[in-house]
Design a protein around this motif. Sequence first.
Motif, PDB file in Angstrom:
ATOM      1  N   ASP A 306       0.853  -1.181   0.000  1.00 43.47           N
ATOM      2  CA  ASP A 306       0.000   0.000   0.000  1.00 43.47           C
ATOM      3  C   ASP A 306       0.888   1.229   0.000  1.00 43.47           C
ATOM      4  OD1 ASP A 306      -1.482   2.242   1.609  1.00 43.47           O
ATOM      5  OD2 ASP A 306      -3.066   0.900   0.917  1.00 43.47           O
ATOM      6  N   ARG A 307       0.596   2.185  -0.873  1.00 43.59           N
ATOM      7  CA  ARG A 307       1.500   3.333  -1.022  1.00 43.59           C
ATOM      8  C   ARG A 307       1.392   4.337   0.130  1.00 43.59           C
ATOM      9  NH1 ARG A 307       2.054   4.972  -5.539  1.00 43.59           N
ATOM     10  NH2 ARG A 307       0.988   3.394  -6.786  1.00 43.59           N
ATOM     11  N   VAL A 308       0.416   4.169   1.006  1.00 45.49           N
ATOM     12  CA  VAL A 308       0.265   5.073   2.161  1.00 45.49           C
ATOM     13  C   VAL A 308       0.724   4.387   3.448  1.00 45.49           C
ATOM     14  CG1 VAL A 308      -1.349   6.418   3.562  1.00 45.49           C
ATOM     15  CG2 VAL A 308      -1.622   6.349   1.065  1.00 45.49           C
ATOM     16  N   THR A 309       0.206   3.199   3.703  1.00 45.47           N
ATOM     17  CA  THR A 309       0.520   2.507   4.962  1.00 45.47           C
ATOM     18  C   THR A 309       1.717   1.569   4.834  1.00 45.47           C
ATOM     19  OG1 THR A 309      -0.935   0.634   4.443  1.00 45.47           O
ATOM     20  CG2 THR A 309      -1.933   2.538   5.537  1.00 45.47           C
ATOM     21  N   TYR A 310       2.110   1.228   3.610  1.00 51.60           N
ATOM     22  CA  TYR A 310       3.184   0.266   3.325  1.00 51.60           C
ATOM     23  C   TYR A 310       2.866  -1.116   3.890  1.00 51.60           C
ATOM     24  CZ  TYR A 310       5.681   4.188   1.468  1.00 51.60           C
ATOM     25  OH  TYR A 310       6.030   5.267   0.714  1.00 51.60           O
ATOM     26  N   LEU A 311       1.584  -1.416   3.990  1.00 49.77           N
ATOM     27  CA  LEU A 311       1.135  -2.759   4.357  1.00 49.77           C
ATOM     28  C   LEU A 311       1.250  -3.654   3.123  1.00 49.77           C
ATOM     29  CD1 LEU A 311      -0.301  -4.461   6.617  1.00 49.77           C
ATOM     30  CD2 LEU A 311      -2.452  -3.865   5.486  1.00 49.77           C
ATOM     31  N   TYR A 312       1.742  -4.873   3.321  1.00 50.30           N
ATOM     32  CA  TYR A 312       1.893  -5.812   2.211  1.00 50.30           C
ATOM     33  C   TYR A 312       0.529  -6.208   1.670  1.00 50.30           C
ATOM     34  CZ  TYR A 312       2.820 -10.183  -0.245  1.00 50.30           C
ATOM     35  OH  TYR A 312       2.863 -11.176  -1.184  1.00 50.30           O
ATOM     36  N   LEU A 313       0.352  -6.110   0.339  1.00 57.13           N
ATOM     37  CA  LEU A 313      -0.914  -6.421  -0.309  1.00 57.13           C
ATOM     38  C   LEU A 313      -0.890  -7.767  -1.035  1.00 57.13           C
ATOM     39  CD1 LEU A 313      -1.836  -2.964  -1.919  1.00 57.13           C
ATOM     40  CD2 LEU A 313      -2.585  -3.901   0.294  1.00 57.13           C
ATOM     41  N   GLY A 314       0.162  -8.039  -1.780  1.00 60.18           N
ATOM     42  CA  GLY A 314       0.206  -9.262  -2.573  1.00 60.18           C
ATOM     43  C   GLY A 314       1.400  -9.247  -3.507  1.00 60.18           C
ATOM     44  N   GLU A 315       1.363 -10.087  -4.510  1.00 54.95           N
ATOM     45  CA  GLU A 315       2.500 -10.176  -5.428  1.00 54.95           C
ATOM     46  C   GLU A 315       2.022 -10.526  -6.819  1.00 54.95           C
ATOM     47  OE1 GLU A 315       5.051 -13.659  -4.517  1.00 54.95           O
ATOM     48  OE2 GLU A 315       3.542 -14.093  -2.997  1.00 54.95           O
ATOM     49  N   ARG A 316       2.907 -10.364  -7.793  1.00 54.43           N
ATOM     50  CA  ARG A 316       2.582 -10.748  -9.166  1.00 54.43           C
ATOM     51  C   ARG A 316       3.867 -11.058  -9.926  1.00 54.43           C
ATOM     52  NH1 ARG A 316       0.677  -5.211 -12.380  1.00 54.43           N
ATOM     53  NH2 ARG A 316       2.679  -4.139 -12.255  1.00 54.43           N
ATOM     54  N   VAL A 317       3.730 -11.823 -11.016  1.00 52.73           N
ATOM     55  CA  VAL A 317       4.842 -12.152 -11.899  1.00 52.73           C
ATOM     56  C   VAL A 317       4.486 -11.638 -13.293  1.00 52.73           C
ATOM     57  CG1 VAL A 317       6.214 -13.995 -12.934  1.00 52.73           C
ATOM     58  CG2 VAL A 317       5.489 -14.172 -10.536  1.00 52.73           C
ATOM     59  N   VAL A 318       5.367 -10.810 -13.868  1.00 51.92           N
ATOM     60  CA  VAL A 318       5.120 -10.161 -15.150  1.00 51.92           C
ATOM     61  C   VAL A 318       6.208 -10.567 -16.140  1.00 51.92           C
ATOM     62  CG1 VAL A 318       4.858  -7.928 -16.316  1.00 51.92           C
ATOM     63  CG2 VAL A 318       4.039  -8.212 -13.968  1.00 51.92           C
ATOM     64  N   VAL A 319       5.824 -10.836 -17.383  1.00 49.65           N
ATOM     65  CA  VAL A 319       6.781 -11.223 -18.421  1.00 49.65           C
ATOM     66  C   VAL A 319       7.595 -10.007 -18.873  1.00 49.65           C
ATOM     67  CG1 VAL A 319       7.031 -12.078 -20.795  1.00 49.65           C
ATOM     68  CG2 VAL A 319       5.373 -13.132 -19.249  1.00 49.65           C
ATOM     69  N   THR A 320       8.909 -10.186 -18.946  1.00 48.86           N
ATOM     70  CA  THR A 320       9.794  -9.139 -19.469  1.00 48.86           C
ATOM     71  C   THR A 320      10.458  -9.544 -20.778  1.00 48.86           C
ATOM     72  OG1 THR A 320      11.616  -9.983 -18.113  1.00 48.86           O
ATOM     73  CG2 THR A 320      10.274  -8.211 -17.171  1.00 48.86           C
ATOM     74  N   ASP A 321      10.524 -10.843 -21.052  1.00 45.51           N
ATOM     75  CA  ASP A 321      11.150 -11.335 -22.279  1.00 45.51           C
ATOM     76  C   ASP A 321      10.224 -12.392 -22.890  1.00 45.51           C
ATOM     77  OD1 ASP A 321      12.749 -12.981 -24.111  1.00 45.51           O
ATOM     78  OD2 ASP A 321      14.501 -11.936 -23.311  1.00 45.51           O
ATOM     79  N   ALA A 322       9.594 -12.045 -24.026  1.00 47.82           N
ATOM     80  CA  ALA A 322       8.596 -12.932 -24.630  1.00 47.82           C
ATOM     81  C   ALA A 322       9.188 -14.273 -25.043  1.00 47.82           C
ATOM     82  CB  ALA A 322       7.961 -12.236 -25.838  1.00 47.82           C
ATOM     83  N   ALA A 323      10.392 -14.258 -25.619  1.00 46.68           N
ATOM     84  CA  ALA A 323      10.999 -15.490 -26.115  1.00 46.68           C
ATOM     85  C   ALA A 323      11.288 -16.464 -24.979  1.00 46.68           C
ATOM     86  CB  ALA A 323      12.276 -15.166 -26.886  1.00 46.68           C
ATOM     87  N   LYS A 324      11.774 -15.956 -23.859  1.00 49.03           N
ATOM     88  CA  LYS A 324      12.142 -16.825 -22.749  1.00 49.03           C
ATOM     89  C   LYS A 324      10.935 -17.298 -21.952  1.00 49.03           C
ATOM     90  CE  LYS A 324      16.756 -14.809 -22.189  1.00 49.03           C
ATOM     91  NZ  LYS A 324      17.638 -13.999 -21.318  1.00 49.03           N
TER      92      LYS A 324
END
Length: 369
Positions: A306-324
Amino acid sequence: MDEMTQLDRLRSEVPRPDRTELRAEERRLLSEIAALGAAPSPRRARRPADLRRNLRLSLGTSVLVGAGAATVVALGFVDIGSTPRPEPAVRVAPVAMSAVLQRAADTASARDDLRPRPGQFLAYELQVMSPVKLKEGGKDVRYLDRSLFKVWLPVEGSSLDGGVMSSEHLEPRPFPGEPLPAEARRRQGSAVAPSRLTGHDIRPEYQRTDYAYLSRLPTDSEGMREHLYRGLSRDPLADYKAWGSVGSMITQAYMPSAQRAALFRAAGTIPGVETVDEAEDAAGRDGVAVAMANRLGGVRHEYIFDRVTYLYLGERVVVTDAAKAGAPAGTLLTSTAQLKVEVADSAPEVTVPDVNAPEVTVPDVNAPR
């Protein structure tokens, strides 16, 4: 450890100012410069030595940031179910500690701790999105499954020893660039009654994530950092695996505030930590993320706060290299939102006999990719 790695980690404990702090320093510096050319007045007059000292402090901060950190990289982002949109800038801080993790650590002690006792359970409510691959019409098809999990884990011991979980399939989303399979629609709304967590926990003892074990970990950042890197001295992916361990200790896991603060400070010193200015968890909550890229797997693993309280919200995985990664750059592969954590005296009664219970586990988004 080679010389470049030592240089990369040099002074990694020094917090790196964020944009707001830098703008404040810039305004102060410009104000001091303007004061040099202004006629002195009784109310504004300053001694030359004081003025030089303030200028040195402002310039020193600017030099530290310029030397320590920021390369701005713009990445494309494919929003699931919509047209592409620009992804917010990713700021790379290879030396200085992430300001986001520093603030998360600073505010950890300000929150009330849960104090579970032996024999009790920690009950988690999580929303998870992850890719599913299946056969349909003789062909391999993919879609993004969205599920709501409720998990009860014992305060001490393996999560597979007495853990209980129920789940419900939410509305699925198509895998980017592919149609939504009919099977995905049929699963929507279906639920799994409370069932025993099954499988074999093959992790070494030092990778346990139950509360009893986590509460015995070091409360200083150096000791916690050693714990994150345990068993990884010869691993070429040591930094990324240590980063994955951070997620294992905060998602579907709970630790006292002293250990939590130490974990965030230690995580902030892992080389390659990035700050993602805009991130959204699986429940649609907006926040700021800290991330690390796995260049071998072509993905970036983010932890959202959270950008105000800095409480942990969750996580995600995002692709940076399409080929790999085998998916378009910017594709959101997995996403988690930790909605609730509380103490329970017991887990729900298992309604399905163990012998017939399906093997159900929450997808491990922290596994190296």
